[in-house]
Design a protein around this motif. Structure first.
Motif, PDB file in Angstrom:
ATOM      1  N   VAL A   9      -9.647  -6.936  -2.306  1.00 25.15           N
ATOM      2  CA  VAL A   9      -8.323  -7.008  -1.666  1.00 25.15           C
ATOM      3  C   VAL A   9      -8.288  -7.992  -0.499  1.00 25.15           C
TER       4      VAL A   9
ATOM      5  N   ALA B  17      -2.165  -6.470  -4.742  1.00 25.05           N
ATOM      6  CA  ALA B  17      -3.509  -5.970  -4.449  1.00 25.05           C
ATOM      7  C   ALA B  17      -3.441  -4.682  -3.641  1.00 25.05           C
ATOM      8  N   LEU B  18      -2.565  -4.658  -2.625  1.00 25.83           N
ATOM      9  CA  LEU B  18      -2.431  -3.452  -1.816  1.00 25.83           C
ATOM     10  C   LEU B  18      -1.823  -2.308  -2.620  1.00 25.83           C
TER      11      LEU B  18
ATOM     12  N   ALA C  16      -7.307 -11.446  -1.563  1.00 23.15           N
ATOM     13  CA  ALA C  16      -6.020 -11.682  -2.223  1.00 23.15           C
ATOM     14  C   ALA C  16      -5.196 -12.774  -1.546  1.00 23.15           C
TER      15      ALA C  16
ATOM     16  N   GLU D 232       0.834  -1.211   0.000  1.00 20.37           N
ATOM     17  CA  GLU D 232       0.000   0.000   0.000  1.00 20.37           C
ATOM     18  C   GLU D 232       0.862   1.252   0.000  1.00 20.37           C
TER      19      GLU D 232
ATOM     20  N   ALA E 232     -11.034  -1.749  -3.777  1.00 18.53           N
ATOM     21  CA  ALA E 232     -10.573  -2.313  -2.506  1.00 18.53           C
ATOM     22  C   ALA E 232     -11.391  -3.524  -2.064  1.00 18.53           C
TER      23      ALA E 232
END
Length: 453
Positions: free
Chosen positions: A343, A359-360, A346, A309, A340
């Motif tokens: 996520v 994903a992040l 994932a 992220e 999101a």
């Protein structure tokens, strides 16, 4: 034009002569703003804010490690973060009111000084072999309090030293600072802790010292109330206090920020979406860590996966203007929010830590655009005398769900498997987004054509 002005102009024309009058210069165009890279006040404030944020990120990792080393209790380790966040939430409303009504630079200097002393007390107590859990919890409360008071002021200070047309660029650079600190802080804290228990706190204290020095050296507007002669010292007389109280009541008091946000048909669903994203994001961390560990991922691998992220946000800071051109604020918010939703699933897919990182990263890339979106829709639309309270109200609303998310994740993991917990988090986020997606006001929202700074 008045008769007096017309007569003056005619006399001036006669005195100059026709040729000289033609050569007389008109109103000069305002000079272009100094580029941000050469704006020393902005760069100094940005550097100080970066150091303050890095110090906080080091502390968020180092303090639980220290508590674990001292007590061996996971509950005690979690108490530090809970106390810090609680102090920030409880004092956030007052912090916004103070930012609107007191000299902002003095508030920032005081906050940085208190945080420096609190952090420096830890290595001193370690050196004297007098460190106790109660001491650390007091430090947590003090650090949380300084966040409540310095947070709105730092954002207002950065805004005040750049030209209006440069504000989006400045905020994008500030997003890079936040993402860089989030990325560098935890591994740096772990490395420093390996050198000695007191080393990360010396580093955090040094970062706070740099932030304090920049707050002392850089001049920025004190705020409308202080500039107008409103009370800015604890020793004000009773009459000044009465006048200030009457003005505060006229402006809606300390809760004026919440009232302004609640009155907007656009901001209500927008902030609700952001609150749910933060809540589910906080709930996501623990089950992801547990599931990755069950699949044999090392601690280092888990840390790298969760850094996705922050890395995505660093990349997204360069995309803010482009994303704002591609979509309106409501559509942009909904696209990032719906991105999101999968996520949490994932970790259940092949690839393990790599899939989680990707994903992040994808979600993090949209976060800077959302933060600048808040500035465009909220902070630039209110008078400066109310901005501190509006910023504090927004920060409080967006962070209020994070403790609840972490607590709910723990409860779910006590009853269900990590896979079921993650699926429940994804379902909760999707269900919460349905009302906002159905909101025509949110979907049709447009960027403000011009907004006061």
């Amino acid at each position: 034009m008045t008769e007096h002005t017309t007569a003056t102009a005619e006399r001036t024309a006669v005195g100059l002569g026709a040729a000289e009058q033609a050569a007389a210069p008109g109103p000069a165009d305002p000079p272009p703003p100094v580029p941000l890279r050469r704006n020393l006040r902005f760069q100094a404030l940005w550097a100080g804010t970066s150091c303050a944020t890095l110090g906080l990120m080091i502390g968020e990792t180092a303090f639980p490690l220290l508590v674990l080393a001292l007590t061996g209790s996971s509950t005690a380790a979690g108490a530090f973060g809970a106390v810090q966040m609680t102090a920030t939430l409880l004092l956030g409303v007052h912090g916004g009111s103070v930012a609107d009504r007191w000299d902002r630079r003095r508030v920032l200097v005081a906050s940085d000084a208190v945080r420096l002393l609190a952090l420096a007390s830890v290595p001193v107590a370690l050196a004297l072999d007098r460190l106790a859990l109660a001491h650390l919890l007091v430090v947590a409360a003090l650090v949380g309090a300084t966040i409540a008071y310095s947070g709105p002021v730092r954002l207002l200070a950065l805004r005040s030293v750049v030209a209006p047309e440069q504000l989006s660029q400045a905020l994008a650079q500030d997003e890079a600072r936040m993402s860089g600190a989030a990325l560098a802080g935890p591994p740096l804290a772990g490395f420093l802790f390996g050198l000695g228990r007191s080393v990360p706190f010396l580093g955090a204290a040094f970062a706070s010292l740099v932030a304090l020095i920049t707050a002392l050296l850089v001049r920025f507007p004190a705020g409308p109330a202080a500039a107008a002669g409103q009370p800015s010292r604890a020793g004000q007389d009773a009459q000044d206090g009465q006048d200030a109280q009457e003005e505060q009541e006229d402006e809606g008091g300390a809760l004026a920020g919440f009232r302004l946000l609640a009155a907007s048909p656009l901001l209500r669903p927008a902030l609700a979406v952001l609150l749910v994203i933060n809540l589910t994001g906080a709930a996501l961390l623990l089950p992801v860590m547990v599931l990755l560990r069950e699949h044999g991922t090392s601690s280092g691998g888990i840390g790298l996966a969760l850094a996705g992220e922050a890395v995505g946000a660093l990349a997204g800071a360069t995309l803010v203007s482009r994303l704002h051109r591609l979509a309106g604020p409501g559509v942009l918010l909904l696209v990032v929010a719906w991105t999101a939703v999968p996520v949490p699933l994932a970790p259940l897919l092949p690839g393990g830590a790599v899939t989680v990182f990707a994903a992040l990263f994808l979600v993090g890339a949209g976060v800077p655009a959302l933060r600048v979106m808040l500035d465009l829709l909220v902070f630039r639309q209110v008078p400066d005398r109310l901005r501190g309270r509006v910023i504090a109200a927004t920060m409080t609303l967006l962070t209020a769900g994070m403790p609840a998310g972490s607590f709910a994740a723990g409860l779910l993991l006590d009853r269900f498997s990590p896979a079921v917990t993650l699926a429940a988090i994804a379902a909760l986020l999707a269900a919460a987004l349905l009302p906002a997606t159905a909101s025509r006001t949110l979907r049709r929202a447009t960027w403000p054509a011009a907004a006061p700074v």
